[in-house]
Design an enzyme around this catalytic site. Sequence first.
Site, PDB file in Angstrom:
ATOM      1  N   HIS A 125      -9.985   1.328  12.034  1.00 57.48           N
ATOM      2  CA  HIS A 125      -9.099   0.429  11.283  1.00 57.48           C
ATOM      3  C   HIS A 125      -7.630   0.747  11.536  1.00 57.48           C
ATOM      4  O   HIS A 125      -6.798  -0.152  11.702  1.00 57.48           O
ATOM      5  CB  HIS A 125      -9.433   0.553   9.786  1.00 57.48           C
ATOM      6  CG  HIS A 125      -8.606  -0.308   8.899  1.00 57.48           C
ATOM      7  ND1 HIS A 125      -7.526   0.178   8.197  1.00 57.48           N
ATOM      8  CD2 HIS A 125      -8.693  -1.618   8.595  1.00 57.48           C
ATOM      9  CE1 HIS A 125      -6.976  -0.807   7.500  1.00 57.48           C
ATOM     10  NE2 HIS A 125      -7.672  -1.906   7.715  1.00 57.48           N
ATOM     11  N   GLY A 160     -10.915   7.678   8.964  1.00 57.00           N
ATOM     12  CA  GLY A 160     -12.038   8.052   9.807  1.00 57.00           C
ATOM     13  C   GLY A 160     -12.638   6.905  10.593  1.00 57.00           C
ATOM     14  O   GLY A 160     -13.683   7.082  11.222  1.00 57.00           O
ATOM     15  N   THR A 161     -11.991   5.727  10.563  1.00 54.82           N
ATOM     16  CA  THR A 161     -12.517   4.560  11.288  1.00 54.82           C
ATOM     17  C   THR A 161     -11.442   4.004  12.217  1.00 54.82           C
ATOM     18  O   THR A 161     -10.260   4.363  12.104  1.00 54.82           O
ATOM     19  CB  THR A 161     -12.935   3.443  10.302  1.00 54.82           C
ATOM     20  OG1 THR A 161     -11.755   2.914   9.682  1.00 54.82           O
ATOM     21  CG2 THR A 161     -13.889   3.969   9.234  1.00 54.82           C
ATOM     22  N   ARG A 168       8.827  10.992   5.928  1.00 54.04           N
ATOM     23  CA  ARG A 168       9.630   9.958   6.574  1.00 54.04           C
ATOM     24  C   ARG A 168      10.124   8.874   5.608  1.00 54.04           C
ATOM     25  O   ARG A 168      10.816   7.953   5.993  1.00 54.04           O
ATOM     26  CB  ARG A 168       8.816   9.309   7.692  1.00 54.04           C
ATOM     27  CG  ARG A 168       8.577  10.247   8.846  1.00 54.04           C
ATOM     28  CD  ARG A 168       7.417   9.792   9.739  1.00 54.04           C
ATOM     29  NE  ARG A 168       7.280  10.666  10.897  1.00 54.04           N
ATOM     30  CZ  ARG A 168       6.725  11.885  10.869  1.00 54.04           C
ATOM     31  NH1 ARG A 168       6.254  12.382   9.745  1.00 54.04           N
ATOM     32  NH2 ARG A 168       6.641  12.607  11.975  1.00 54.04           N
ATOM     33  N   PHE A 176      -0.697  -5.209   7.765  1.00 54.39           N
ATOM     34  CA  PHE A 176      -1.230  -6.230   8.664  1.00 54.39           C
ATOM     35  C   PHE A 176      -0.536  -7.574   8.463  1.00 54.39           C
ATOM     36  O   PHE A 176      -0.362  -8.343   9.402  1.00 54.39           O
ATOM     37  CB  PHE A 176      -2.747  -6.373   8.439  1.00 54.39           C
ATOM     38  CG  PHE A 176      -3.412  -7.317   9.390  1.00 54.39           C
ATOM     39  CD1 PHE A 176      -3.775  -6.903  10.666  1.00 54.39           C
ATOM     40  CD2 PHE A 176      -3.694  -8.629   9.016  1.00 54.39           C
ATOM     41  CE1 PHE A 176      -4.394  -7.775  11.551  1.00 54.39           C
ATOM     42  CE2 PHE A 176      -4.305  -9.505   9.898  1.00 54.39           C
ATOM     43  CZ  PHE A 176      -4.663  -9.078  11.169  1.00 54.39           C
ATOM     44  N   VAL A 192       3.309   1.211   5.899  1.00 53.80           N
ATOM     45  CA  VAL A 192       2.741   2.507   6.257  1.00 53.80           C
ATOM     46  C   VAL A 192       1.242   2.345   6.446  1.00 53.80           C
ATOM     47  O   VAL A 192       0.579   1.682   5.656  1.00 53.80           O
ATOM     48  CB  VAL A 192       3.072   3.600   5.213  1.00 53.80           C
ATOM     49  CG1 VAL A 192       2.525   3.263   3.846  1.00 53.80           C
ATOM     50  CG2 VAL A 192       2.572   4.955   5.663  1.00 53.80           C
ATOM     51  N   VAL A 193       0.762   2.928   7.539  1.00 52.32           N
ATOM     52  CA  VAL A 193      -0.670   2.972   7.807  1.00 52.32           C
ATOM     53  C   VAL A 193      -1.003   4.437   8.056  1.00 52.32           C
ATOM     54  O   VAL A 193      -0.380   5.091   8.895  1.00 52.32           O
ATOM     55  CB  VAL A 193      -1.062   2.117   9.037  1.00 52.32           C
ATOM     56  CG1 VAL A 193      -2.575   2.096   9.211  1.00 52.32           C
ATOM     57  CG2 VAL A 193      -0.511   0.696   8.910  1.00 52.32           C
ATOM     58  N   TRP A 209       0.829  -1.205   0.000  1.00 52.69           N
ATOM     59  CA  TRP A 209       0.000   0.000   0.000  1.00 52.69           C
ATOM     60  C   TRP A 209       0.864   1.256   0.000  1.00 52.69           C
ATOM     61  O   TRP A 209       1.942   1.265   0.590  1.00 52.69           O
ATOM     62  CB  TRP A 209      -0.889   0.028   1.249  1.00 52.69           C
ATOM     63  CG  TRP A 209      -2.095  -0.842   1.119  1.00 52.69           C
ATOM     64  CD1 TRP A 209      -2.150  -2.209   1.283  1.00 52.69           C
ATOM     65  CD2 TRP A 209      -3.409  -0.428   0.783  1.00 52.69           C
ATOM     66  NE1 TRP A 209      -3.406  -2.655   1.080  1.00 52.69           N
ATOM     67  CE2 TRP A 209      -4.223  -1.576   0.775  1.00 52.69           C
ATOM     68  CE3 TRP A 209      -3.989   0.807   0.498  1.00 52.69           C
ATOM     69  CZ2 TRP A 209      -5.574  -1.532   0.486  1.00 52.69           C
ATOM     70  CZ3 TRP A 209      -5.343   0.853   0.220  1.00 52.69           C
ATOM     71  CH2 TRP A 209      -6.115  -0.309   0.218  1.00 52.69           C
TER      72      TRP A 209
END
Length: 166
Positions: free
Chosen positions: A88, A85-86, A127, A59, A80-81, A26
């Site tokens: 998750h 808005g949740t 980063r 994950f 990277v995450v 991602w």
Amino acid sequence: MSGHGSPTTEIPHQPGTRVAIVAASWHEQVMDGLLAGALRGVAEAGIEQPTVVRAPGSFELPVIADALARDHDAVVALGVVIRGGTPHFEYVCAAATDGLSRVALDHGVPIGFGLLTCDDEKQALDRAGLPDSIEDKGYEAAAAALTTAHVIAGLAADRAGATPGS
């Protein structure tokens, strides 16, 4: 910025070290920067052929790192995450972080922690080790894993040379 005060140690030259890099898929631009930084760090250690594996996402980093830790001296985990808005974000960050810690402790293999957990894309790009970035977390993760592997190898050598009772 979180990089303030980071160490400036050189990566030990260790061409015989078996190192693997697992990188999530991602956020391609960020991941390309992180992977390039990690590969640069590995090359500085004199390692010419690291194993590089792509994971579907952050994950999945721990399960792939676990498989790699079975036959490598160090693993660099990159991902990277970006907060949305949740909830998750919290679940993925916690699962990946806890899983990578468990892999390191279960196998006694250093895991370079290159998982960016950012509020927005700008933080991630800052980063990622790209030309306009202010930090290179891929390089830092590789440096941490390789330096730790060097320390562990030194401890093992010390134990092997120790006399009984010492």
